[in-house]
Design a protein around this motif. Structure first.
Motif, PDB file in Angstrom:
ATOM      1  N   VAL A  71       4.375  12.719  -0.777  1.00  0.00           N
ATOM      2  CA  VAL A  71       4.443  13.952  -1.567  1.00  0.00           C
ATOM      3  C   VAL A  71       5.394  13.769  -2.756  1.00  0.00           C
ATOM      4  CG1 VAL A  71       5.235  16.345  -1.573  1.00  0.00           C
ATOM      5  CG2 VAL A  71       3.847  15.509   0.318  1.00  0.00           C
ATOM      6  N   GLY A  72       4.878  14.050  -3.944  1.00  0.00           N
ATOM      7  CA  GLY A  72       5.687  13.960  -5.146  1.00  0.00           C
ATOM      8  C   GLY A  72       5.923  12.548  -5.647  1.00  0.00           C
ATOM      9  N   LYS A  73       5.314  11.562  -5.001  1.00  0.00           N
ATOM     10  CA  LYS A  73       5.502  10.161  -5.387  1.00  0.00           C
ATOM     11  C   LYS A  73       4.211   9.617  -5.980  1.00  0.00           C
ATOM     12  CE  LYS A  73       9.636   9.923  -3.410  1.00  0.00           C
ATOM     13  NZ  LYS A  73       9.759   9.278  -2.088  1.00  0.00           N
ATOM     14  N   ASP A  74       4.352   8.576  -6.795  1.00  0.00           N
ATOM     15  CA  ASP A  74       3.200   7.883  -7.348  1.00  0.00           C
ATOM     16  C   ASP A  74       2.431   7.203  -6.217  1.00  0.00           C
ATOM     17  OD1 ASP A  74       1.393   6.276  -8.668  1.00  0.00           O
ATOM     18  OD2 ASP A  74       2.848   5.414 -10.063  1.00  0.00           O
ATOM     19  N   ALA A  75       1.108   7.387  -6.193  1.00  0.00           N
ATOM     20  CA  ALA A  75       0.283   6.783  -5.136  1.00  0.00           C
ATOM     21  C   ALA A  75       0.383   5.265  -5.136  1.00  0.00           C
ATOM     22  CB  ALA A  75      -1.176   7.202  -5.307  1.00  0.00           C
ATOM     23  N   LYS A  76       0.789   4.672  -6.273  1.00  0.00           N
ATOM     24  CA  LYS A  76       0.894   3.214  -6.380  1.00  0.00           C
ATOM     25  C   LYS A  76       2.294   2.697  -6.038  1.00  0.00           C
ATOM     26  CE  LYS A  76      -2.624   2.869 -10.028  1.00  0.00           C
ATOM     27  NZ  LYS A  76      -3.607   2.124  -9.229  1.00  0.00           N
ATOM     28  N   ASN A  77       3.190   3.580  -5.655  1.00  0.00           N
ATOM     29  CA  ASN A  77       4.561   3.178  -5.348  1.00  0.00           C
ATOM     30  C   ASN A  77       4.580   2.206  -4.164  1.00  0.00           C
ATOM     31  OD1 ASN A  77       7.258   3.246  -4.090  1.00  0.00           O
ATOM     32  ND2 ASN A  77       7.702   4.817  -5.617  1.00  0.00           N
ATOM     33  N   ARG A  78       5.014   0.974  -4.426  1.00  0.00           N
ATOM     34  CA  ARG A  78       4.957  -0.071  -3.403  1.00  0.00           C
ATOM     35  C   ARG A  78       5.918   0.212  -2.243  1.00  0.00           C
ATOM     36  NH1 ARG A  78       6.950  -5.163  -2.045  1.00  0.00           N
ATOM     37  NH2 ARG A  78       5.374  -6.770  -1.574  1.00  0.00           N
ATOM     38  N   GLU A  79       7.092   0.744  -2.537  1.00  0.00           N
ATOM     39  CA  GLU A  79       8.061   1.036  -1.476  1.00  0.00           C
ATOM     40  C   GLU A  79       7.548   2.116  -0.533  1.00  0.00           C
ATOM     41  OE1 GLU A  79      11.165  -0.233  -0.503  1.00  0.00           O
ATOM     42  OE2 GLU A  79      10.368  -1.880  -1.721  1.00  0.00           O
TER      43      GLU A  79
END
Length: 290
Positions: A71-79
């Motif tokens: 939620v609220g994060k980029d879908a591509k965020n690796r972490e």
């Protein structure tokens, strides 16, 4: 799953791990859970049904935690992706489910083996879809095979650390294995090569019996919540926005996805908390599959 039913499933899981599935009777579960026989059969028709609920509960817990992480994060965020992969593995380890899986796969219980296979294919599908989200559509023809390769590496790394009593950070392990997988995926894309053809993947996917609810069924669930709950202003605003979007000819994921977790959180400790949890999970799964 309501709290009392979850308690019975947790007791059953502990007994299955400690004594074995065949050695655990329904009476054992009833006595340890301190419930009546009628209560058990109100929840579960058989021991196999109980195991199915354990696995469903695991997937539900993982899906809720994964939604919260994103939620609220980029879908591509690796972490975030690493944390989402790690959460189910950690739940498996915390509940000692690997021992249950091994016992089932080494048994002659075909129905139970099928339940475990469904559970694993579900997870392979989830990982494949996330691979595409994180790394792009070019990966889609190879995403399911990459899921198999990644979980194969992870499974045997966990097996090795378990039997050697080696301590490793799960996050670090997933991070490193993901970096190996990233090298593999680049080669698969550039050389257009894979080991499994479409017929094999179709066969595997056809083995999982999961039901994606229609929009009409989801809206019916929403209507039932509205009839049973007295909404606050915040709950009403979230509810109306979600229902309005579900009624649109083109449902926008970008609108609905950020609303799922706030809607669920708005009903924590309410009389319809369980219904809302099922509803939000159904909406999330519908968006995933469409």
């Amino acid at each position: 799953m309501n709290k009392r039913k979850r308690h019975v499933a947790d007791v059953a899981l502990r007994l299955f791990v400690e004594k074995g599935i065949q050695q655990t009777s329904i009476q054992d579960i009833i006595e340890q859970a301190k419930i009546s026989k009628g209560t058990f059969y109100n929840y579960f028709s058989t021991k196999n049904d109980c195991i199915a609920e354990i696995l469903e509960g695991l997937r539900y817990d993982a899906s809720q935690l994964r939604m919260e992480m994103q939620v609220g994060k980029d879908a591509k965020n690796r972490e975030v992706f690493i944390d989402q992969i790690s959460v189910l593995i950690q739940l498996n380890e915390d509940r000692n489910l690997h021992a249950l899986f091994e016992a089932i796969l080494n048994s002659n219980e075909m129905d139970l083996k099928k339940l475990v296979m469904h559970h694993r294919i579900y997870e392979l599908d989830w990982l494949g879809e996330r691979f595409v989200e994180v790394y792009g559509e070019d990966l889609r023809p190879y995403s399911f095979e990459l899921s198999i390769l990644f979980y194969g590496m992870l499974h045997y790394m966990l097996f090795t650390t378990r039997i050697t009593n080696t301590t490793r950070s799960l996050h670090h392990m997933v991070d490193v294995l993901l970096s190996y997988t990233e090298l593999i995926m680049q080669k698969m894309i550039t050389q257009r090569t894979s080991l499994l053809d479409d017929s094999v993947l179709h066969f595997l996917r056809s083995k999982i019996d999961r039901k994606v609810m229609s929009v009409e069924e989801i809206l019916e669930m929403a209507k039932n919540i509205e009839e049973e709950a007295t909404f606050t202003i915040e709950q009403r605003d979230l509810y109306d926005t979600i229902v309005s979007e579900l009624q649109q000819e083109r449902i926008r994921k970008s609108v609905l996805q950020p609303l799922i977790n706030p809607f669920r959180q708005a009903f924590v400790h309410s009389s319809v908390e369980a219904q809302v949890n099922v509803f939000t999970n159904s909406v999330w799964y519908f968006l995933r599959m469409n």
